[in-house]
Structure formats: structure tokens, C-alpha cells
Design an enzyme around this catalytic site. Structure first.
Site, PDB file in Angstrom:
ATOM      1  N   ASP A 162       0.852  -1.193   0.000  1.00  0.00           N
ATOM      2  CA  ASP A 162       0.000   0.000   0.000  1.00  0.00           C
ATOM      3  C   ASP A 162       0.888   1.243   0.000  1.00  0.00           C
ATOM      4  OD1 ASP A 162      -2.984   1.007   0.727  1.00  0.00           O
ATOM      5  OD2 ASP A 162      -1.496   2.240   1.771  1.00  0.00           O
ATOM      6  N   TYR A 164       3.240   9.902  -0.694  1.00  0.00           N
ATOM      7  CA  TYR A 164       4.327   9.339   0.129  1.00  0.00           C
ATOM      8  C   TYR A 164       5.695   9.569  -0.515  1.00  0.00           C
ATOM      9  CZ  TYR A 164       0.486   6.653   2.367  1.00  0.00           C
ATOM     10  OH  TYR A 164      -0.675   6.259   2.990  1.00  0.00           O
ATOM     11  N   LYS A 198      -2.607   5.889  -4.480  1.00  0.00           N
ATOM     12  CA  LYS A 198      -3.712   6.814  -4.176  1.00  0.00           C
ATOM     13  C   LYS A 198      -3.519   8.159  -4.876  1.00  0.00           C
ATOM     14  CE  LYS A 198      -3.613   4.739   0.446  1.00  0.00           C
ATOM     15  NZ  LYS A 198      -2.207   4.621   0.834  1.00  0.00           N
ATOM     16  N   HIS A 219      -7.577   9.591  -2.128  1.00  0.00           N
ATOM     17  CA  HIS A 219      -6.902   9.536  -0.828  1.00  0.00           C
ATOM     18  C   HIS A 219      -7.723  10.162   0.305  1.00  0.00           C
ATOM     19  CE1 HIS A 219      -2.532   9.258   0.830  1.00  0.00           C
ATOM     20  NE2 HIS A 219      -3.385   9.085   1.805  1.00  0.00           N
TER      21      HIS A 219
END
Ligand code: NAD
Length: 275
Positions: A45, A50, A75, A108
């Protein structure tokens, strides 16, 4: 060790336990994800925000694991929800991941102040239809947001990925999701280490009774609740520990005692605050 698969409302399957990479340093991601794949994780994930999709992609390439044995989620970040931008955003993620298709693409956050999350959901439906992602879902969506996207499109997300751990179980969301066959993915399954969850009596007692660690007990509680989880760790030993949760079962009483730890204790942002 076999990780159980869960069948989503669109017929696709997802490994119930995976590995999350929030706050995994981009420079370390390839090594850490490689370690997780070597340990036996097949579900990763990540998210555009990120900043570590390239590292995930490098680990996947290096692993040589067949594509159809992997389940990769990424996402759409909040500032890419407008107009056609979700199409470009997923193309960028795929490029970084070195993939033609992800297994699951999520909105997200609803970012309700921006007013674009229904548009984002419509674009995700197009992306699924174009084969860029096998399944589509959302994250941090409350019942009112789920209601809005389903009403607008008639398409129910496969999952809602929400903050969920024993002290914060979001029953309003989980009840809404259960009634519509939306699977819950529990983020922050260990409370992100932000409260002394492992010292709570029901967790400590069950750990003692089964000869497992408190973290393993909490992960087991999630699995027995039917949630999908992907705990994060940078440590090789913990990466393996978090996978070693399929050789014991919490009793009904142990499960209920951990469920009773609910106290509305959120450890991260509320969906109305992230825009
Ligand atoms: P988590 O609850 O998995 O906590 C991670 C922390 O727990 C680690 O940093 C480590 O300190 C500790 N830990 C891990 N394994 C342990 C063990 N065996 N024993 C003791 N301590 C241990 O929190 P998380 O990383 O925020 O959540 C998991 C994943 O969920 C993320 O990596 C990410 O993929 C996803 N996530 C999604 C959102 C979202 O908005 N959709 C937000 C946060 C996280």
C-alpha cells in the site's frame, strides 16, 4: 504461511494482510519493500503523496515476482482531483511504479472544502474502465461522502481505507460500509504507536495466553474483524513478526475485550481537516 484473500464487491481478490509504506524514506523504500516481499508480503500500500512509488517499483522489478502474484495499491492526492487531472496523476504513478496497471486506486481524502471528490470518483471509474486499475475505492470517506459518490455514479467503491484501531473504530463508517459490501481497510492499525495500545490489559493478556506479541494480537483482532490491514515497519524483525499472525485465533471473549477498548480516540487528522 498462507495469507487469506478477500473477495471485493467487484469480484477481484485482495490479500487481507499487506505492507504499508507511509513515512518510509524514499531512499530506503526499495530495500525495505524488497525485505517485505522476501518475507512473503504480496500486497503493498503506497500513495503518490508518500513520494516513494519509485522505490516500490524498483523493489517489485528486482524481486522478479510475477505481476499477477502482487497486489499494488496507490492513491490520488487531493490537489489532483479536478477535471481530467486524475488521468495524468495515475499515469505518473504507473510510470514510477514501473507498471501498466495497479490493482487498486484510491481517492486519498474527500477534501470536502475543495468540492472535487465526486469528480475524482467519476474519473476513477473511467480509469478502471480503461484498464489502468483493476479495482477502485476511496480513503477517509465518511458516510456522507460515500453517499454522495454512490448517488452521483451508481458505482460503489470496493474499499474505504480509514483510520481504525481498537481505540478508534469508526462504527458509523463500518456499519455503512458493511451494509453496502464495501470492505474496510484499517490504516494506522497499531494506532501508529501513538498511545499505549500494547499495554492495554486485554491485549497484554491475550499476548501472554497465545505466546504472541501485543502487535500480533492487535493485527489478529483486525483480521478476525474482517478488516484488511497493512502495518508499516522499517525493521526486518517486525516486518516478519507482523506476518506471523496465522497460527493462532483469539477467542470470542478476547476479541470482544479488545473491541471494548473503543473510546473515540483518533490519532491522526479528521477528513474534514485535510483539503
Ligand atoms: P501503523 O499503525 O501501522 O503503525 C506503524 C508504527 O507501528 C511503526 O512505525 C512502528 O513504530 C510500529 N510497529 C510496527 N510493527 C510493530 C511491531 N510488530 N511491534 C511494535 N511496534 C510496531 O501506522 P501507519 O503506518 O500509519 O499505517 C499503516 C499503513 O496504512 C501506512 O503505512 C499506509 O500504507 C496506510 N495509511 C493510510 C493513510 C490514509 O490516509 N489513507 C494514512 C496513514 C496510513
Amino acid at each position: 504461511m498462507t495469507i487469506p484473500n478477500i473477495t471485493l464487491n467487484d469480484g477481484q481478490t485482495i490479500p487481507q494482510l499487506g505492507f504499508g509504506v507511509f513515512k518510509v524514506d524514499p531512499a530506503e523504500t526499495e530495500r525495505i519493500v524488497w525485505d517485505a516481499l522476501e518475507a512473503g508480503y504480496r500486497h503493498i500500500d503506497t500513495a503518490a503523496i508518500y513520494g516513494n512509488e519509485s522505490g516500490v517499483g524498483a523493489a517489485i522489478a528486482k524481486s522478479g515476482i510475477a505481476r499477477d502474484e502482487l497486489f499494488i495499491t496507490t492513491k490520488l492526492w487531493n490537489d489532483r482531483q479536478k477535471g481530467d487531472d486524475p488521468h495524468r496523476a495515475l499515469d505518473e504513478s504507473l510510470e514510477k511504479l514501473g507498471l501498466d496497471q495497479v490493482d487498486l486506486y484510491l481517492v486519498h481524502w474527500p477534501a470536502p472544502a475543495n468540492g472535487n471528490y465526486v469528480n475524482a470518483w467519476e474519473r476513477l471509474i473511467e480509469l478502471r474502465d480503461a484498464g489502468k486499475t483493476r479495482s477502485i475505492g476511496v480513503s477517509n470517506h465518511l458516510p456522507e461522502h460515500l453517499e454522495a459518490i454512490i448517488a452521483a455514479t451508481g458505482v460503489t467503491p470496493a474499499v474505504d481505507q480509514i483510520e481504525l484501531h481498537p481505540a478508534y473504530q469508526q462504527r458509523d463508517v463500518t456499519d455503512y460500509a458493511a451494509a453496502r459490501d464495501i470492505r474496510i481497510e484499517a490504516w494506522g492499525p497499531l494506532g501508529q504507536g501513538k498511545y499505549p495500545l500494547f499495554e492495554e490489559e486485554p491485549v497484554a493478556l491475550a499476548a501472554q495466553a497465545h505466546g504472541k506479541s501485543p502487535a500480533q494480537v492487535v493485527l489478529r483482532w483486525h483480521l478476525q474483524q474482517g478488516y484488511i490491514v497493512f502495518p508499516k515497519s522499517n525493521s526486518s524483525a517486525r516486518i516478519r513478526e507482523n506476518l506471523d499472525v496465522f497460527d493462532f485465533t483469539l477467542t470470542g471473549d478476547e476479541q470482544a475485550a479488545i473491541t471494548a477498548l473503543e473510546r473515540g480516540h483518533r490519532v491522526s487528522a479528521h477528513p474534514s481537516e485535510v483539503n
